[in-house]
Motif scaffolding. Structure first.
Motif, PDB file in Angstrom:
ATOM      1  N   ASP A 138       0.881  -1.268   0.071  1.00 25.59           N
ATOM      2  CA  ASP A 138      -0.065   0.203  -0.022  1.00 25.59           C
ATOM      3  C   ASP A 138       0.908   1.053   0.152  1.00 25.59           C
ATOM      4  N   ARG A 139       2.274   1.060  -0.227  1.00 18.19           N
ATOM      5  CA  ARG A 139       3.135   2.523  -0.357  1.00 18.19           C
ATOM      6  C   ARG A 139       3.196   2.688  -1.616  1.00 18.19           C
ATOM      7  N   PRO A 140       3.383   3.923  -2.004  1.00 23.72           N
ATOM      8  CA  PRO A 140       3.780   4.310  -3.248  1.00 23.72           C
ATOM      9  C   PRO A 140       5.508   4.275  -3.246  1.00 23.72           C
ATOM     10  N   GLY A 141       6.016   4.193  -4.652  1.00 23.34           N
ATOM     11  CA  GLY A 141       7.476   4.171  -4.717  1.00 23.34           C
ATOM     12  C   GLY A 141       8.053   5.051  -5.572  1.00 23.34           C
ATOM     13  N   LEU A 142       9.235   5.174  -5.713  1.00 22.74           N
ATOM     14  CA  LEU A 142       9.931   6.030  -6.578  1.00 22.74           C
ATOM     15  C   LEU A 142      10.790   5.305  -7.455  1.00 22.74           C
ATOM     16  N   LEU A 143      10.655   5.720  -9.047  1.00 18.36           N
ATOM     17  CA  LEU A 143      11.542   4.710  -9.937  1.00 18.36           C
ATOM     18  C   LEU A 143      12.111   6.173 -10.562  1.00 18.36           C
ATOM     19  N   LEU A 144      13.587   6.017 -10.885  1.00 21.18           N
ATOM     20  CA  LEU A 144      14.056   6.830 -11.641  1.00 21.18           C
ATOM     21  C   LEU A 144      14.594   6.392 -12.846  1.00 21.18           C
ATOM     22  N   LEU A 145      14.512   7.082 -13.948  1.00 23.29           N
ATOM     23  CA  LEU A 145      15.210   6.163 -14.986  1.00 23.29           C
ATOM     24  C   LEU A 145      16.166   7.534 -15.771  1.00 23.29           C
ATOM     25  N   HIS A 146      17.209   7.025 -16.357  1.00 22.14           N
ATOM     26  CA  HIS A 146      18.238   7.998 -17.124  1.00 22.14           C
ATOM     27  C   HIS A 146      17.975   7.702 -18.536  1.00 22.14           C
ATOM     28  N   CYS A 147      17.410   8.768 -19.084  1.00 20.53           N
ATOM     29  CA  CYS A 147      17.204   8.625 -20.447  1.00 20.53           C
ATOM     30  C   CYS A 147      17.861   9.647 -21.481  1.00 20.53           C
ATOM     31  N   PRO A 148      18.665   8.866 -22.307  1.00 23.17           N
ATOM     32  CA  PRO A 148      19.383   9.823 -23.204  1.00 23.17           C
ATOM     33  C   PRO A 148      18.796  10.753 -24.049  1.00 23.17           C
ATOM     34  N   GLY A 149      19.160  12.012 -24.323  1.00 28.61           N
ATOM     35  CA  GLY A 149      18.599  12.919 -25.272  1.00 28.61           C
ATOM     36  C   GLY A 149      17.304  13.457 -24.423  1.00 28.61           C
ATOM     37  N   ASN A 150      16.315  13.828 -25.065  1.00 27.99           N
ATOM     38  CA  ASN A 150      15.194  14.537 -24.498  1.00 27.99           C
ATOM     39  C   ASN A 150      14.090  13.459 -24.572  1.00 27.99           C
ATOM     40  N   LEU A 151      13.067  13.661 -23.428  1.00 27.93           N
ATOM     41  CA  LEU A 151      12.124  12.828 -23.425  1.00 27.93           C
ATOM     42  C   LEU A 151      10.703  13.169 -23.626  1.00 27.93           C
ATOM     43  N   PHE A 152       9.988  12.400 -24.295  1.00 31.95           N
ATOM     44  CA  PHE A 152       8.643  12.944 -24.817  1.00 31.95           C
ATOM     45  C   PHE A 152       7.498  11.876 -24.392  1.00 31.95           C
ATOM     46  N   VAL A 153       6.467  12.422 -23.864  1.00 33.59           N
ATOM     47  CA  VAL A 153       5.345  11.606 -23.221  1.00 33.59           C
ATOM     48  C   VAL A 153       3.993  11.991 -24.032  1.00 33.59           C
ATOM     49  N   ARG A 154       3.241  10.695 -24.234  1.00 33.79           N
ATOM     50  CA  ARG A 154       2.178  10.930 -25.001  1.00 33.79           C
ATOM     51  C   ARG A 154       1.092  10.011 -24.276  1.00 33.79           C
ATOM     52  N   ASP A 155      -0.313  10.388 -24.269  1.00 32.41           N
ATOM     53  CA  ASP A 155      -1.385   9.303 -23.650  1.00 32.41           C
ATOM     54  C   ASP A 155      -2.211   8.853 -24.791  1.00 32.41           C
ATOM     55  N   LEU A 156      -2.080   7.913 -24.751  1.00 40.71           N
ATOM     56  CA  LEU A 156      -2.810   6.986 -25.981  1.00 40.71           C
ATOM     57  C   LEU A 156      -4.253   6.707 -25.488  1.00 40.71           C
ATOM     58  N   ALA A 157      -5.318   6.888 -26.291  1.00 39.21           N
ATOM     59  CA  ALA A 157      -6.598   6.505 -25.904  1.00 39.21           C
ATOM     60  C   ALA A 157      -6.991   5.051 -26.224  1.00 39.21           C
ATOM     61  N   PRO A 158      -8.033   4.620 -25.935  1.00 44.02           N
ATOM     62  CA  PRO A 158      -8.135   3.056 -26.188  1.00 44.02           C
ATOM     63  C   PRO A 158      -8.396   2.798 -27.847  1.00 44.02           C
ATOM     64  N   GLY A 159      -7.700   2.052 -28.089  1.00 44.50           N
ATOM     65  CA  GLY A 159      -7.637   1.791 -29.574  1.00 44.50           C
ATOM     66  C   GLY A 159      -6.766   2.467 -30.464  1.00 44.50           C
ATOM     67  N   GLN A 160      -6.174   3.671 -29.956  1.00 42.68           N
ATOM     68  CA  GLN A 160      -5.316   4.543 -30.471  1.00 42.68           C
ATOM     69  C   GLN A 160      -4.021   3.970 -30.484  1.00 42.68           C
ATOM     70  N   SER A 161      -3.344   4.190 -31.729  1.00 43.43           N
ATOM     71  CA  SER A 161      -2.045   3.682 -31.827  1.00 43.43           C
ATOM     72  C   SER A 161      -0.896   4.477 -32.392  1.00 43.43           C
ATOM     73  N   VAL A 162       0.373   4.106 -32.323  1.00 39.02           N
ATOM     74  CA  VAL A 162       1.158   5.232 -32.936  1.00 39.02           C
ATOM     75  C   VAL A 162       2.588   4.197 -33.065  1.00 39.02           C
TER      76      VAL A 162
END
Lengths: 266, 306
Positions: free
Chosen positions: B208-232
């Motif tokens: 029941d505890r939240p946790g923290l994950l840290l990533l190292h991302c070379p370059g820049n990072l871009f995020v997008r939310d896909l709707a159900p059935g949407q693809s990229v």
């Protein structure tokens, strides 16, 4: 009486109104960035900043892989590893800096030849991966030890030699090579420019204070700081190789880089 | 990519509590940086016309709180993360990211199973755990960004191999075979290829505890939310992480060749199709895919010949 601005990096005095330190290039009037754990970020040199050493000037250009462009006056010279040379004026004479132990250096994968360029004229130097130029101003009678292949250029008032890392464990396991570059000033001040890969951080250790640094992250230290290999009580890898860290013991400054870059031997 | 500044400014609110637009958790609208993920609060969203949100870099010296411990991101080229660990709390990480540690910080090996499978896949064999009280610092080995992903209880992320920098004790770590693979034939021999790597890492907040994950991302990072059935379609080497709900498949695309079919794989593009619903993140630095010659079997997918 005119107010003076003290550089927070090299502690030299600068005229009021200066944007950057005339002696090391560090931005003035910007707060030092110090982490909660006590590491201070090396100042990011502004693009095209100029600073003076002896009768010559140095200008640092670029931000990702900065170039140090040295404008040498007559009578001044600088030393550097020959493969760091980006361009030079045709008229600038270059020669071999006298060094002993060439065979040992060659066997250790260090550059066999350290080059000396003399003024008047310009020579420019850069390394081979993103990072930042760090200026170490050496007052008379100072010694600093620098990891191999990190030194970009040094003024002729600095005596260059190399130091074999003492202790078999360090040589075999330390991962920082068999030699450290040693820069020493005697009667005159001098300047050494390093290229740190990634970001560079510095911390000053008190007498007896210890910190463990990944050998690939070690960049420089005052010679008063001792460095020994310390094996951590855990094993990694299929062959159960032990993991070694560089134990640094104060007093003195320790500089680290956030990215380890593997060098192919020259 | 056509980029415009969003108009929402620092709000990110839905009329009530401030929600960080990057970690999606209730946050502090008055803070300079989100205390949960480190993302700047007082910046406008930068969103491309296609809907990709540019993850703003964590500011130099920004702090992230997790449990009674915290970390601080230092540097901008290859940022390091300094952890100040409270007693009885810890983080785990791959040993090659260790930059420095306090002389008194407790470090231990933390072995995960399937030793030979991981070795065969080129993944870290042994993780390390640092426990408090004490300090430890980690960094990646390529210029880029540190990304903070606080994970609510029960939530899971799939992360490409070698992107993981550290996770708090509350985050469970396992891995699963990569959802896309190929079998290619070269003469009389055939072999399996893995455009995403042989495994993907799975991180889930356990209990029941939240946790923290840290990533190292070379370059820049871009995020997008896909709707159900949407693809990229994305480059397989560009994927960083997705929600566990996102579907993966391969898509081969052949440009119009004007009748030439000889060695058509030379100009074929291999895409990774990501299908919603869920969040997906890509990076701007990616490895070029190999030119797989004769594909005789795969994990399934589609193709398009123009």
């Amino acid at each position: 009486m005119m107010e003076r601005l003290e550089c927070q990096w090299c502690h030299a005095q600068n005229p009021e109104g200066s944007r950057s330190c005339e002696h090391c290039g560090a931005p003035l009037a910007t707060a030092a960035l110090v982490s909660d754990s006590g590491w201070r970020e090396a100042p990011r040199l502004r693009d095209m900043v100029r600073f003076q050493f002896s009768n010559s000037t140095c200008q640092v250009e670029g931000e990702l892989v900065p170039v140090a462009e040295v404008d040498l006056s007559a009578g001044d010279s600088v030393i550097f590893e020959h493969h760091a040379m980006l361009w030079k004026d045709e008229s600038v004479p270059v020669g071999v800096y006298p060094l002993g132990g060439g065979l040992k250096r060659s066997l250790a994968g260090m550059p066999y030849v350290v080059t000396q360029a003399s003024g008047p004229g310009r020579v420019a130097l850069s390394r081979d991966a993103p990072g930042e130029v760090v200026t170490l101003l050496l007052h008379p009678s100072m010694e600093v030890d620098v990891r191999e292949h990190a030194f970009l250029v040094a003024s002729h008032t600095v005596r260059y030699s190399f130091e074999r890392v003492k202790g078999l464990a360090n040589v075999v396991h330390g991962g920082s090579g068999m030699y450290l570059d040693r820069f020493v000033t005697s009667g005159e001040p001098g300047i050494v420019l390093l290229h740190g890969y990634g970001n560079v951080f510095e911390r000053t250790l008190g007498p007896g204070e210890k910190i463990l640094v990944e050998p690939g992250g070690y960049l420089y230290k005052d010679s008063s700081v001792t460095m020994t290999a310390r094996q951590l009580n855990l094993r990694t890898g299929l062959l159960h190789r032990g993991m070694y860290m560089a134990e640094m013991t104060g007093p003195g400054r320790v500089g680290i880089q956030s990215m380890y870059h593997h060098h192919v031997s020259e | 990519m056509s980029v415009s500044s969003g108009s929402t400014g620092a709000s990110g609110t839905g009329g009530g509590a401030y929600i960080c637009r990057y970690c999606r958790l209730p946050s502090d609208a008055q803070a300079v940086n989100c205390p949960n993920c480190g993302a700047p609060v007082d910046v406008s969203a930068v969103v491309s016309g296609s809907g990709w949100v540019e993850q703003p870099p964590v500011r130099d010296m920004a702090r992230i709180q997790f449990g009674r411990s915290r970390c601080q991101v230092a540097g901008t080229l290859v940022p390091s993360v300094d952890f100040a660990l409270a007693a009885d709390e810890g983080v785990y990480f791959s040993h090659h990211t260790l930059l420095w540690t306090g002389a008194g910080t407790n470090l231990e090996a933390w072995s995960k199973g399937s030793f030979f499978n991981r070795m065969y896949a080129g993944m870290p064999l042994v993780l390390m755990r640092a426990s408090g009280p004490g300090q430890v610092a980690l960094s990646g080995d390529r210029p880029g960004e540190v990304v903070g992903l606080p994970i609510p209880p029960g939530r899971a992320f799939l992360v490409r191999e070698h992107a993981f920098l550290a996770a708090s004790d509350a985050v469970g770590y396992t891995w699963q075979p990569a959802p896309v693979w190929l079998q290619v034939q070269d003469g009389d021999s055939s072999e399996y290829e893995y455009p995403l790597g042989q495994y993907v890492d799975v991180f889930v907040a356990e209990g029941d505890r939240p946790g923290l994950l840290l990533l190292h991302c070379p370059g820049n990072l871009f995020v997008r939310d896909l709707a159900p059935g949407q693809s990229v379609l994305v480059q397989p080497g560009g994927l960083v992480y997705t929600d566990a709900s996102v579907g993966y498949s391969l898509h081969l695309e052949y440009p119009a060749s004007q009748g030439l079919s000889w060695r058509s794989y030379n100009y074929r593009t291999m895409w990774l199709r990501l299908a919603g619903p869920g969040r997906v993140a890509v990076r701007s630095v990616f490895e070029r895919p190999e030119r797989y010659a004769n594909i005789v079997a795969s994990s399934g997918g589609t193709q398009q010949r123009w």
